[in-house]
Write a protein that holds these residues in place. Structure first.
Motif, short mmCIF file in Angstrom:
data_model
loop_
_atom_site.label_atom_id
_atom_site.label_comp_id
_atom_site.label_asym_id
_atom_site.label_seq_id
_atom_site.Cartn_x
_atom_site.Cartn_y
_atom_site.Cartn_z
N ILE A 50 0.58 -1.31 -0.04
CA ILE A 50 0.05 -0.13 -0.06
C ILE A 50 0.93 1.32 0.18
O ILE A 50 0.58 2.03 -0.78
N SER A 51 1.90 1.11 0.60
CA SER A 51 2.91 2.52 0.88
C SER A 51 3.83 2.50 -0.31
O SER A 51 4.76 3.37 -0.14
N THR A 68 -2.52 3.96 -7.46
CA THR A 68 -1.04 4.34 -7.04
C THR A 68 -0.22 3.40 -7.30
O THR A 68 1.21 3.55 -6.88
N ARG A 69 -0.47 2.33 -8.16
CA ARG A 69 0.23 1.09 -8.39
C ARG A 69 1.65 1.53 -9.27
O ARG A 69 2.54 0.94 -8.71
N ASP A 70 1.81 2.44 -10.08
CA ASP A 70 2.96 2.85 -10.86
C ASP A 70 3.70 4.23 -10.29
O ASP A 70 4.47 4.75 -10.98
N LEU A 71 2.88 4.61 -9.16
CA LEU A 71 3.60 5.78 -8.52
C LEU A 71 4.72 5.53 -7.96
O LEU A 71 4.61 4.67 -7.15
N PRO A 72 5.73 6.69 -7.67
CA PRO A 72 7.04 6.43 -6.98
C PRO A 72 6.59 6.73 -5.44
O PRO A 72 5.43 7.19 -5.24
N VAL A 73 7.37 6.26 -4.65
CA VAL A 73 6.90 6.29 -3.08
C VAL A 73 6.65 7.51 -2.77
O VAL A 73 5.60 7.91 -1.97
N HIS A 74 7.58 8.54 -3.09
CA HIS A 74 7.57 9.89 -2.76
C HIS A 74 5.94 10.63 -2.95
O HIS A 74 5.34 11.11 -2.15
N ARG A 75 5.34 10.10 -4.19
CA ARG A 75 4.18 10.67 -4.88
C ARG A 75 3.10 9.99 -3.82
O ARG A 75 2.05 10.77 -3.57
N VAL A 76 3.12 8.75 -3.60
CA VAL A 76 2.24 7.92 -2.58
C VAL A 76 2.21 8.57 -1.30
O VAL A 76 1.07 8.93 -0.76
N ALA A 77 3.40 9.12 -0.60
CA ALA A 77 3.57 9.70 0.50
C ALA A 77 2.84 10.93 0.55
O ALA A 77 2.13 11.34 1.47
N ILE A 81 -0.58 8.45 2.14
CA ILE A 81 -0.07 7.23 2.78
C ILE A 81 1.33 7.26 3.32
O ILE A 81 2.10 7.76 2.83
N GLY A 82 1.17 6.81 4.66
CA GLY A 82 2.47 7.10 5.37
C GLY A 82 2.75 5.58 6.08
O GLY A 82 1.68 4.96 6.61
N LEU A 83 3.94 5.08 6.44
CA LEU A 83 4.24 4.17 7.41
C LEU A 83 5.06 4.17 8.54
O LEU A 83 6.06 4.95 8.57
#
Length: 138
Positions: A50-51, A68-77, A81-83
């Motif tokens: 998810i993250s 969000t499947r193909d987004l880079p981690v920083h864009r998802v954040a 979305i945070g972990l």
């Protein structure tokens, strides 16, 4: 009610080893959801997927309708979305305030915002992090 977070048939692998087998779930805005199960059942892998820390091999992950499947981690954040890693991961000899300063990032989460959310940390800001309880350290 529309799902804020939705997983549809998500599979994920670590190398050649499949770790998630078609996970589907929906979380509505304001809803709290717990992933429960014994060790090795995929809880951490689901959260890492998810993250965007682990890429799904199949399925969809939607956040407020955005795939969000193909987004880079920083864009998802940036989408919210945070972990929060498990474990204590603080510098014991440093004060609470020094630990928070060391981990600080630019943005809305200044010391005042953190201590509003976690008032106990504000009360203990001058205390060595090693003297906090395990939960407070997390």
């Amino acid at each position: 009610m529309t799902a804020l977070l939705q997983l549809d048939g998500v599979t994920a692998f670590y190398g050649a080893s499949q770790a998630l087998f078609g996970i589907s779930l929906a979380v509505a805005e304001g809803e709290a959801v717990a992933l429960m199960g014994r060790n090795g059942m995929g809880k951490t892998t689901t959260v890492r997927t998810i993250s965007a820390l682990l890429r799904p091999r199949a399925g969809r992950i939607l956040l407020a309708g955005t795939d969000t499947r193909d987004l880079p981690v920083h864009r998802v954040a940036r989408l919210g979305i945070g972990l929060v890693p498990e474990g204590r991961r603080c510098f014991g000899p440093l004060t609470v305030e020094e630990n928070l300063t060391a981990a600080a990032r630019r943005g809305a989460w200044d010391m005042a915002a953190v201590t509003r959310l976690f008032p106990r940390l504000g009360e203990r800001r001058r205390q060595a992090a090693s003297t906090l309880s395990g939960g407070e350290q997390q």
